[in-house]
Design a protein around this motif. Structure first.
Motif: not given
Length: 349
Positions: A167-186
């Motif tokens: 089991t697992w529980k929590a009060a809240s969870l937030e997740a965010h994903l974005r294309r990395s602006p600082s890494r090369p396209a490769t």
């Protein structure tokens, strides 16, 4: 007696604003229905593409509403059946709605009502509930740019035949994903941020010897993310592994009562399809790890390693003691040269 022509012309201008408003309303209505039709076509195309990849989505009682300024796609319930894991995986939730504003067509916000019920390979089942789940997707012509997920009061239960439920529980969870602006396209890099408040995980309680709720803050970068365009399944994981994909954890802070852990590390999938990698951690306020007293362990390892356990991680909070690297290797977990008495890590696919 007939009214002068100039008088009739002046009265006609009185109705002009109303006629213009009517024309605009009719034009906007036609535009909204064109957008609605395109949304329906896009959804049908996406569902057909998903079916071709072995994933069958079902949206019961589907409707598209929201006139005049929004487009709302509603489902009485949402279900997914996938055969990409060998055995069929089935997931079902309650009602769902996805909303896009006419004036911000590149942003979609979705709300899903729980619970989520999943049937997993090897007879396992997952039940996940929450009080509120909201997700947002920002996309451009090249694909998704940013994805966010906010869940209030998540509560999960994972069951497997012959084993006690986890089991697992929590009060809240937030997740965010974005294309990395600082890494090369490769690198095909995606930045990830995860924040969990009030987390209660009995398996971790047993490991650390404390039952207090904890907070977790993680920042990481996933490389070779294009491998997951086909979804999260064995084919995608194998493509990610062979492409040299890694998860680079740049920040991990876990606070659980008086216990605090700060860490950085790198993880990948090895040739046996198990998690592998290394975590460099500093901690404070933890008395034991897997039943091993930390004080005695630190002293003993400090002697073995020449007393080098006092160094802190770069940027670590004062008062933290650095541990030897936590290493995942060949399905086992090591703390420095000591193998922890934990179950072998499972094969992921």
């Amino acid at each position: 007696m007939t009214a002068p022509a100039s008088s009739r012309s002046s009265r006609a201008w009185l109705y002009a604003p109303f006629l213009l408003l009517l024309v605009l309303a009719l034009g906007w209505t036609a535009f909204w229905f064109v957008v609605r039709s395109r949304v329906i076509d896009a959804v049908d195309t996406a569902l057909a593409r998903e079916a071709g990849l072995g994933r069958s989505w079902s949206c019961t009682d589907r409707s598209v509403t929201g006139f005049p300024f929004r487009v709302e796609l509603r489902c009485g319930s949402l279900a997914l059946a996938s055969a990409r894991w060998g055995e069929e995986v089935r997931v079902q939730t309650g009602p769902a709605v996805a909303v896009g504003q006419i004036y911000t067509p590149n942003l979609v916000i979705a709300q899903i009502t729980g619970p989520l019920q999943a049937t997993l390979p090897e007879g396992r089942t997952l039940d996940l509930g929450w009080t509120r789940l909201e997700a947002s997707l920002s996309h451009a012509a090249g694909g998704p740019e940013r994805v966010s997920l906010v869940v209030t009061a998540p509560d999960a239960r994972l069951s497997a035949p012959g084993l006690a439920p986890e089991t697992w529980k929590a009060a809240s969870l937030e997740a965010h994903l974005r294309r990395s602006p600082s890494r090369p396209a490769t690198d095909q890099a995606v930045d990830l941020a995860l924040a969990v408040k009030g987390s209660v995980l009995p398996a971790l309680d047993a490991l650390l010897g404390t039952t207090e709720a904890g907070d977790v803050d993680i920042q990481a970068t996933l490389t070779q993310a294009e491998a997951f365009r086909i979804g999260l399944n064995p084919d995608a994981l194998e493509a990610w592994r062979t492409a040299g994909g890694q998860i680079e954890v740049t920040k991990l802070v876990s606070v659980k009562g008086p216990a605090r852990i700060e860490a950085t590390g790198q993880f990948l999938i090895d040739q046996t399809h198990r998690p592998a990698g290394q975590l460099q951690a500093s901690l404070a306020g933890i008395r034991q790890i897997a039943g091993i007293p930390v004080g005695g362990l630190a002293a003993g390892l400090g002697g073995l390693l020449g007393g080098r356990l006092s160094a802190q991680l770069p940027g670590a909070a004062p008062g933290l003691t650095a541990l030897p690297p936590v290493v995942l290797r060949e399905g086992r977990v090591y703390l420095g040269p000591i193998r922890l008495p934990l179950q072998p890590l499972p094969v992921l696919y």
